[in-house]
Design a protein around this motif. Sequence first.
Motif, mmCIF file in Angstrom:
data_model
loop_
_atom_site.group_PDB
_atom_site.id
_atom_site.type_symbol
_atom_site.label_atom_id
_atom_site.label_comp_id
_atom_site.label_asym_id
_atom_site.label_seq_id
_atom_site.Cartn_x
_atom_site.Cartn_y
_atom_site.Cartn_z
ATOM 1 N N LEU A 222 63.933 45.721 -87.202
ATOM 2 C CA LEU A 222 62.576 45.537 -87.696
ATOM 3 C C LEU A 222 62.062 46.834 -88.307
ATOM 4 C CD1 LEU A 222 60.944 43.505 -84.752
ATOM 5 C CD2 LEU A 222 61.815 42.611 -86.916
ATOM 6 N N SER A 223 61.396 46.693 -89.453
ATOM 7 C CA SER A 223 60.777 47.866 -90.067
ATOM 8 C C SER A 223 59.531 48.231 -89.280
ATOM 9 C CB SER A 223 60.410 47.565 -91.524
ATOM 10 O OG SER A 223 59.441 46.532 -91.580
ATOM 11 N N ASP A 224 59.036 49.430 -89.531
ATOM 12 C CA ASP A 224 57.829 49.863 -88.825
ATOM 13 C C ASP A 224 56.657 48.954 -89.146
ATOM 14 O OD1 ASP A 224 59.297 51.901 -87.786
ATOM 15 O OD2 ASP A 224 58.586 53.412 -89.226
ATOM 16 N N GLU A 225 56.576 48.502 -90.387
ATOM 17 C CA GLU A 225 55.485 47.609 -90.789
ATOM 18 C C GLU A 225 55.593 46.268 -90.081
ATOM 19 O OE1 GLU A 225 53.634 45.579 -94.847
ATOM 20 O OE2 GLU A 225 55.324 46.985 -94.969
ATOM 21 N N ALA A 228 54.723 46.688 -86.345
ATOM 22 C CA ALA A 228 53.280 46.835 -86.127
ATOM 23 C C ALA A 228 52.572 45.498 -86.287
ATOM 24 C CB ALA A 228 52.716 47.875 -87.093
ATOM 25 N N ARG A 229 52.981 44.703 -87.281
ATOM 26 C CA ARG A 229 52.356 43.403 -87.491
ATOM 27 C C ARG A 229 52.658 42.456 -86.331
ATOM 28 N NH1 ARG A 229 54.130 38.962 -90.357
ATOM 29 N NH2 ARG A 229 55.917 40.160 -91.135
ATOM 30 N N LEU A 230 53.900 42.504 -85.838
ATOM 31 C CA LEU A 230 54.273 41.647 -84.701
ATOM 32 C C LEU A 230 53.504 42.030 -83.447
ATOM 33 C CD1 LEU A 230 56.174 39.420 -83.639
ATOM 34 C CD2 LEU A 230 57.823 41.227 -83.108
ATOM 35 N N GLU A 237 46.725 37.272 -80.317
ATOM 36 C CA GLU A 237 46.824 35.820 -80.257
ATOM 37 C C GLU A 237 47.546 35.287 -79.015
ATOM 38 O OE1 GLU A 237 48.514 34.285 -83.815
ATOM 39 O OE2 GLU A 237 47.181 35.404 -85.144
ATOM 40 N N HIS A 238 48.255 36.140 -78.295
ATOM 41 C CA HIS A 238 49.066 35.618 -77.194
ATOM 42 C C HIS A 238 48.884 36.357 -75.874
ATOM 43 C CE1 HIS A 238 51.192 32.968 -79.933
ATOM 44 N NE2 HIS A 238 51.384 34.008 -80.754
#
Length: 407
Positions: A222-225, A228-230, A237-238
Amino acid sequence: MGMFAKLRGWFSKGSDPLIIDSPDKLAQVLGVSYETTAGQRVTTTSALQQTAVFNCVRVLAESVGMLPCRLYKQDGRDRLPATSHRLFSLLSVAPNGYMTSQEFWELLVACLCLRGNFYAYKVMALGNVVELLPINPGAVTPKLKDDWSVEYDVKFKSGERTLTQDEIWHVRLFTLDGLTGLNPIAYAREALGLGQAMDKHAAKLFANGAVTSGVLKTNEELSDEAFARLKEQFQGEHMGTANAYKPMILEMGLDWKPISLNLADTQFIESRKMTEAQICGLFRVPPHLVASLDKMTLNNMEQMGMSFVNYALVPILTRVEARIRVGLLSEQDAKTHFAKFNAGALMRGDLNGRYTSYGKGIQWGILSPNDCRELEDLNPREGGDIYLTPINMTTNPEAANADQTKA
């Protein structure tokens, strides 16, 4: 480090001074006596912070506090409420100017559970006790003199005084020397210390976020972006009970792997349950009364309720009743007067049980209808003082008359 070095450390420059006004604080300064193998310092305050201890003490105190305590006078075979005696209102209404009788009995039971002893100063007038003033058990030291009389060294705010047994009312738990009741908290220190350690461990575990319900797994990087979004998506939301059971949208081959309790976690939970059971056993309180309903059924709940009355409450009640007769009544009054707690008040919430027992009492001539109405705080009715006798249980009057004739 020596004792005096520890004391100097508490009062040294740069540290907050500690006022030593109780045995608990003295033990905290010295670091002795209250330390357990689990590394916890067990005191009355720390023990009460465990919910099992607090619930057990509260159940016992409130159960005794709600029972009416009356003073009776024995007149031949008749037992009548001694309403004219000064002690009657002290036991049933208010023992002093700032407490009700319920609050007083609750305090007494709490002191017995947490300290093993209860002390009260007796205010006397014309040879009768007119007021009972509770004293902190930590401020009283009983002593047995060479002539077998008892003295109490009491630390008041104005200074220390030595009082006699005629001035102090002392109720104690079971004792090894006949003078001082054993402290349940002190003798169960190791079990309570283990419970404190488990509570702290559980609190730190959740505070540090070391417990998770699952993990996200992927074979891709996973990229840093994306990371961060995940992370932002999961936190918004969870997380929290309001977002429970929401569906998740996973990208880039992410897979959710739930995590269940491992063997160590399960063993930790079982150990906490065992500690709670030991605490309930210490105070002889059934587990269901402290909200522990494991392995409980309606049948064994009823049996445990009866066991609670017989083996937890009755020993306390008889202990207090005996000390009232010995310590609060004069030698002359003690021959004809006695105090009694009405344990029947425990059935106050069971209307069907009360009426069933009343019916049997009236049927067998033990109670009259007016006796039952009095227990229900109802006015007597005309003709309600008759005691019934079952026909099939009467004696043979002819045989009784014949025996009297022969005599």
